[in-house]
Write an enzyme that holds these catalytic residues in place. Structure first.
Site, short mmCIF file in Angstrom:
data_model
loop_
_atom_site.label_atom_id
_atom_site.label_comp_id
_atom_site.label_asym_id
_atom_site.label_seq_id
_atom_site.Cartn_x
_atom_site.Cartn_y
_atom_site.Cartn_z
CG ASP A 1 31.11 39.66 36.43
OD1 ASP A 1 31.88 40.34 35.74
OD2 ASP A 1 30.85 39.92 37.62
CE LYS B 1 36.78 40.91 37.63
NZ LYS B 1 36.24 41.54 38.81
CG MET C 1 35.51 32.41 44.50
SD MET C 1 36.03 34.12 44.39
CE MET C 1 35.19 34.84 45.79
C1 LIG Z 1 33.37 35.88 42.50
S1 LIG Z 1 32.34 34.91 43.53
C2 LIG Z 1 30.83 35.76 43.26
C3 LIG Z 1 29.77 35.42 44.25
C4 LIG Z 1 28.43 36.06 43.90
N1 LIG Z 1 28.49 37.50 44.02
C5 LIG Z 1 27.28 35.53 44.76
O1 LIG Z 1 26.71 36.28 45.54
O2 LIG Z 1 26.94 34.35 44.59
C6 LIG Z 1 32.16 33.46 42.54
C7 LIG Z 1 31.93 32.23 43.41
O3 LIG Z 1 30.56 32.13 43.76
C8 LIG Z 1 30.21 30.78 43.87
N2 LIG Z 1 29.13 30.50 42.92
C9 LIG Z 1 28.52 31.36 42.11
N3 LIG Z 1 27.52 30.78 41.43
C10 LIG Z 1 27.49 29.49 41.83
C11 LIG Z 1 26.69 28.35 41.52
N4 LIG Z 1 25.69 28.41 40.65
N5 LIG Z 1 26.96 27.18 42.14
C12 LIG Z 1 27.95 27.08 43.03
N6 LIG Z 1 28.76 28.11 43.36
C13 LIG Z 1 28.52 29.29 42.78
C14 LIG Z 1 31.45 29.96 43.59
O4 LIG Z 1 32.11 29.72 44.82
C15 LIG Z 1 32.21 30.91 42.71
O5 LIG Z 1 33.59 30.59 42.68
#
Ligand SMILES: C[S@@+](CC[C@H](N)C(=O)[O-])C[C@H]1O[C@@H](n2cnc3c(N)ncnc32)[C@H](O)[C@@H]1O
Length: 257
Positions: A42, A64, A177
């Site tokens: 991803d 995505k 998100m």
């Molecule tokens: C599709 S979701 C996936 C979440 C992922 N499965 C998790 O457990 O962190 C993607 C969202 O995770 C958050 N996210 C993921 N990595 C991040 C990071 N390093 N810093 C801040 N937000 C993060 C943001 O809100 C982003 O829009």
């Protein structure tokens, strides 16, 4: 002996890649990654983690962007199944934890229904890792007795969200998100009784050298985030625990606030 062990069928490893810092990848995920033939990954998977893939492995980007799907979910499911049925060991690398807003459950169900072997390796979710690196405990004795994690992506359109519960003073709310809907979320929370001066932190690129943390109150955060151009990926933390950051801020790489 299973079909995977005797080589008649491949296997899909749904691997949590963690929140961004490559050192937060689990040892188990790292070991499986190293034996994979195909790596399906991803957008938020760190390039340093991809470096761990075997040199000859096939890498398939299915990332995505917000609002854009470079490969529809159904095609990702089919891709995983196709490679496993052809005998490959497939690493399905997902940012954070595969089962936290990562559609890992859908992929696992697709494989399970077809009798394709799979294994889930939990990852460190950004929902807890980003606040930790911003110096914000999600629970703290006397301040917050629990926390909720929701997605801003569809929280406002979903009738299932219990805003009364999410608006309770002694609970922390974590939103993934949610940058685009931050103002609306703040207004809904205030209309359900959350105080306008409730502290809020927005953590952009948490755990990485690009980490930036913006803090304000529920009534002012939208304006501040817009002024500073905060963008995804970001984790939003709402609740009194955010105040602890004043004493617990520790992350050495953090940039401007
Ligand atoms: C599709 S979701 C996936 C979440 C992922 N499965 C998790 O457990 O962190 C993607 C969202 O995770 C958050 N996210 C993921 N990595 C991040 C990071 N390093 N810093 C801040 N937000 C993060 C943001 O809100 C982003 O829009």
């Amino acid at each position: 002996m299973s079909d995977y062990q005797d080589g008649r069928m491949g296997k899909v490893f749904l691997l949590g890649a963690g929140p961004g810092d490559p050192d937060l990848l689990t040892i188990k995920a790292r070991n499986y990654l190293k034996i994979s033939d195909v790596v399906v990954y991803d957008r938020l998977v760190s390039p340093d983690i991809l470096e761990l893939c075997p040199r000859l492995s096939q890498r398939v980007y299915v990332g995505k962007e917000t609002g854009h799907h470079s490969l529809p979910q159904g095609e990702i499911n089919r891709l995983l199944a196709q490679h496993a049925l052809a005998g490959s060991t497939v690493a399905r690398l997902k940012g954070g934890d595969p089962f936290v807003f990562g559609r890992g459950g859908e992929e696992a169900l697709f494989l399970a229904k077809r009798g394709i072997p799979f294994e889930v390796v939990p990852g460190v979710t950004s929902a807890v890792a980003a606040p930790a690196c911003a110096g914000i405990p999600l629970t703290h004795r006397g301040i917050a007795s629990g926390f909720h994690v929701v997605t801003g992506h569809d929280a406002l359109s979903s009738r299932k969200v219990e805003w009364e519960i999410l608006s309770q003073e002694n609970e922390t709310l974590v939103v993934l998100m949610g940058v685009h809907s931050l103002g609306e979320i703040a207004r809904v929370l205030m209309s359900h009784g959350r105080q306008a001066d409730t502290p809020v932190a927005v953590i952009e690129w948490g755990t990485t050298p690009k980490q930036r943390v913006v803090t304000s109150t529920l009534s002012r955060i939208e304006t501040k985030v817009m002024e500073l151009g905060v963008a995804a990926p970001a984790v939003i933390v709402i609740g009194d625990v955010v105040r602890l950051r004043e004493s617990l801020r520790w992350f050495p790489l953090e940039s401007l606030e």
